[in-house]
Design a protein around this motif. Structure first.
Motif, short mmCIF file in Angstrom:
data_model
loop_
_atom_site.label_atom_id
_atom_site.label_comp_id
_atom_site.label_asym_id
_atom_site.label_seq_id
_atom_site.Cartn_x
_atom_site.Cartn_y
_atom_site.Cartn_z
N ASP A 9 0.82 -1.18 -0.11
CA ASP A 9 0.02 -0.01 0.08
C ASP A 9 1.00 1.22 -0.13
O ASP A 9 1.75 1.36 1.00
CB ASP A 9 -0.85 -0.03 1.13
CG ASP A 9 -1.76 1.29 1.45
OD1 ASP A 9 -1.93 1.84 0.35
OD2 ASP A 9 -1.93 1.82 2.31
N THR A 11 0.19 4.74 0.22
CA THR A 11 -0.99 5.60 0.48
C THR A 11 -0.59 6.79 1.13
O THR A 11 -1.37 7.30 1.71
CB THR A 11 -1.97 5.01 1.13
OG1 THR A 11 -1.63 4.33 2.41
CG2 THR A 11 -2.70 3.80 0.35
N ASP A 210 -9.23 7.49 -7.10
CA ASP A 210 -9.04 7.98 -5.86
C ASP A 210 -7.31 7.28 -5.70
O ASP A 210 -7.21 6.17 -5.46
CB ASP A 210 -10.05 7.24 -4.94
CG ASP A 210 -9.78 7.55 -3.43
OD1 ASP A 210 -8.81 7.21 -2.97
OD2 ASP A 210 -10.34 8.71 -2.84
N CYS A 212 -3.73 8.30 -3.50
CA CYS A 212 -3.03 9.11 -2.37
C CYS A 212 -1.72 9.61 -2.58
O CYS A 212 -1.05 9.66 -1.64
CB CYS A 212 -3.39 8.33 -1.22
SG CYS A 212 -3.11 9.38 0.36
N ILE A 226 -8.79 12.70 -4.84
CA ILE A 226 -9.32 12.08 -3.52
C ILE A 226 -10.67 12.05 -3.62
O ILE A 226 -11.31 13.13 -3.48
CB ILE A 226 -8.48 12.42 -2.12
CG1 ILE A 226 -7.16 12.56 -2.03
CG2 ILE A 226 -9.55 12.05 -1.07
CD1 ILE A 226 -6.71 10.99 -1.79
N GLN A 228 -12.48 9.63 -1.24
CA GLN A 228 -12.66 9.37 0.20
C GLN A 228 -11.71 9.83 1.23
O GLN A 228 -10.41 9.31 1.15
CB GLN A 228 -12.94 7.92 0.43
CG GLN A 228 -14.07 7.12 -0.72
CD GLN A 228 -14.33 5.82 -0.09
OE1 GLN A 228 -13.62 5.25 0.99
NE2 GLN A 228 -14.99 5.01 -0.97
N PRO A 229 -11.79 11.07 1.72
CA PRO A 229 -10.73 11.86 2.62
C PRO A 229 -10.40 10.75 3.70
O PRO A 229 -11.17 10.02 4.03
CB PRO A 229 -11.43 12.85 2.92
CG PRO A 229 -12.51 13.23 1.92
CD PRO A 229 -12.89 11.88 1.49
N ARG A 230 -9.23 10.71 3.99
CA ARG A 230 -8.52 9.95 5.07
C ARG A 230 -7.50 10.73 5.64
O ARG A 230 -6.91 11.62 4.67
CB ARG A 230 -8.29 8.52 4.46
CG ARG A 230 -7.45 8.34 3.33
CD ARG A 230 -7.87 7.11 2.65
NE ARG A 230 -7.11 6.70 1.37
CZ ARG A 230 -7.66 7.17 0.29
NH1 ARG A 230 -8.55 7.80 -0.08
NH2 ARG A 230 -6.88 6.85 -0.91
N PRO A 231 -7.12 10.42 6.89
CA PRO A 231 -5.88 11.28 7.60
C PRO A 231 -4.65 11.09 6.79
O PRO A 231 -4.03 12.38 6.61
CB PRO A 231 -5.49 10.51 8.65
CG PRO A 231 -7.00 9.67 9.10
CD PRO A 231 -7.65 9.21 7.85
N CYS A 233 -4.29 11.45 3.42
CA CYS A 233 -4.79 11.85 2.26
C CYS A 233 -5.24 13.39 2.25
O CYS A 233 -6.40 13.28 1.80
CB CYS A 233 -5.55 11.02 1.23
SG CYS A 233 -4.71 9.26 1.52
N GLY A 235 -6.54 14.90 5.36
CA GLY A 235 -7.18 14.87 6.46
C GLY A 235 -8.80 15.07 6.32
O GLY A 235 -9.30 14.17 5.64
N GLU A 236 -9.37 16.18 6.72
CA GLU A 236 -10.61 16.43 7.04
C GLU A 236 -11.40 17.14 5.67
O GLU A 236 -12.16 17.81 5.47
CB GLU A 236 -11.12 16.94 8.29
CG GLU A 236 -10.92 16.01 9.23
CD GLU A 236 -11.24 16.84 10.63
OE1 GLU A 236 -11.70 17.74 10.56
OE2 GLU A 236 -11.31 15.82 11.73
#
Length: 356
Positions: A9, A11, A210, A212, A226, A228-231, A233, A235-236
């Motif tokens: 991965d 990411t 998507d 990262c 992106i 689906q946001p994730r920490p 990639c 953050g919020e």
């Protein structure tokens, strides 16, 4: 699946970590590729200013694939006594001399440059100044201007030619963020592609891409899409295209976003447990050669190619295309091209994807 190898991965961390499956998720779309179905979006503010050119082609989009022919519409409303029609490709980074394709009058036309060699005027009737381009290439996409030259009453319309294709992220065999801009451009060409434009990356994002890891685009900027946001990639932040802006083409290093379209050949899978060298020989026995990454993405995108077996490609990576997601083929619900990264070339673990 033939062979087994732990998937990686990439990411956003500095090191690869164990993960179930790494893939570029790109949802399929349907879109017309025939130039006769060009989408016309008239600009009313411009319409009133046009005296000699018809309004419909203004801001039109023509969609076609690599290898096809395209017609860019330009129709005269009336003919001035003395005039010329000049077709130009509007290059975003072009400075200095115009990228002229063709200049014509009522009797003859003169082509210019590499595009001019594949271009002609349609002339289906006396008011038709539409441009025909044969055997489209990946970098033919962009904006084109049809200009009626008539002394002080010059006027023009702009038509967009979009090459239908697929964007795929590419990472060096040496790991994440190892490519300068020039190396990224070269590596995309080696995989039957070109560096993607921002518009191509944006369209790929709207279709489901998507990813990262940040990658170079053809204008020298760096981005990543992106959904689906994730920490790791952004953050919020809301879903979208994350941007690093323009970077130093000689010093900064990232991955690459490549773009390809349909190919003239076909991809097939040879089952077996091959080392990288053995895979190449297996393809040669079929009268073919190991496929490029761009070949595999093109087959997946345009032929819905689906093969639940990891296979060697010419760059030394191992991948497999999934159009019909299922549990035993990566366990990921979206269609895409799955990747095992770059395994040890000496180990006989995988089949071969061949191109001919």
């Amino acid at each position: 699946m033939s062979g087994h190898l732990e998937l990686l991965d990439f990411t956003g961390s500095d090191r690869a970590t164990p993960f179930i499956m790494n893939c570029a998720v790109i949802l399929l779309l349907t879109s017309s590729c025939f130039t006769s179905s060009a989408l016309y979006i008239p600009n009313r503010a411009v319409t009133s200013k046009l005296k000699y050119l018809l309004e419909p082609p203004v801001y039109a989009e023509v969609v076609a694939r690599r290898g096809q022919n395209a017609t860019l519409p330009c129709i005269l409303r009336t003919k001035p006594r003395h005039y010329k029609v000049k077709w130009t490709k509007l290059e975003p980074e072009n400075v200095g001399r115009e990228n002229i394709i063709m200049i014509s009058n009522a009797q003859a036309f003169k082509p210019y440059g590499h595009l001019g060699a594949r271009a002609s005027l349609r002339r289906s009737h006396s008011m038709d100044a539409s441009l025909q381009i044969r055997r489209l290439l990946l970098d033919d996409g962009g904006k084109y201007r049809c200009e009626l030259v008539n002394g002080i009453e010059d006027e023009s319309v702009v038509i967009t030619l979009r090459i239908e294709g697929v964007v795929f992220p590419y990472q060096s065999e040496d790991g994440r963020y190892r490519l300068t801009f020039h190396e990224a451009k070269e590596i995309c060409a080696e995989q039957d592609g070109i560096l993607a434009s921002y518009h191509q990356l944006y369209r790929a994002w709207t279709e489901g891409l998507d990813w990262c890891n940040a990658g170079w685009l053809q204008d020298g900027t760096v981005h990543y899409p992106i959904i689906q946001p994730r920490p790791a990639c952004g953050g919020e932040l809301l879903p979208g295209i994350r941007s690093y802006g323009a970077k130093d083409k000689n010093q900064d290093r990232f991955d690459a976003f490549c773009f390809t379209s349909q190919t003239s050949g076909s991809v097939s899978f040879v089952s077996g447990s091959f080392s990288f060298e053995q895979a190449g020989h297996a393809c040669q026995r079929q009268g073919a050669e190991l496929a490029l990454v761009g070949h595999l993405y093109s087959a997946w995108r345009f032929q819905n190619y689906d093969q639940c077996d990891g296979g060697w490609l010419r760059d030394g990576s191992v991948r497999f295309p999934i159009s019909n997601p299922r549990e035993l083929c990566g366990g990921i619900p979206e269609a895409g091209v799955r990747s095992f990264g770059f395994p040890n070339k000496m180990k006989p673990l995988f089949g071969a994807y061949c191109y001919m």
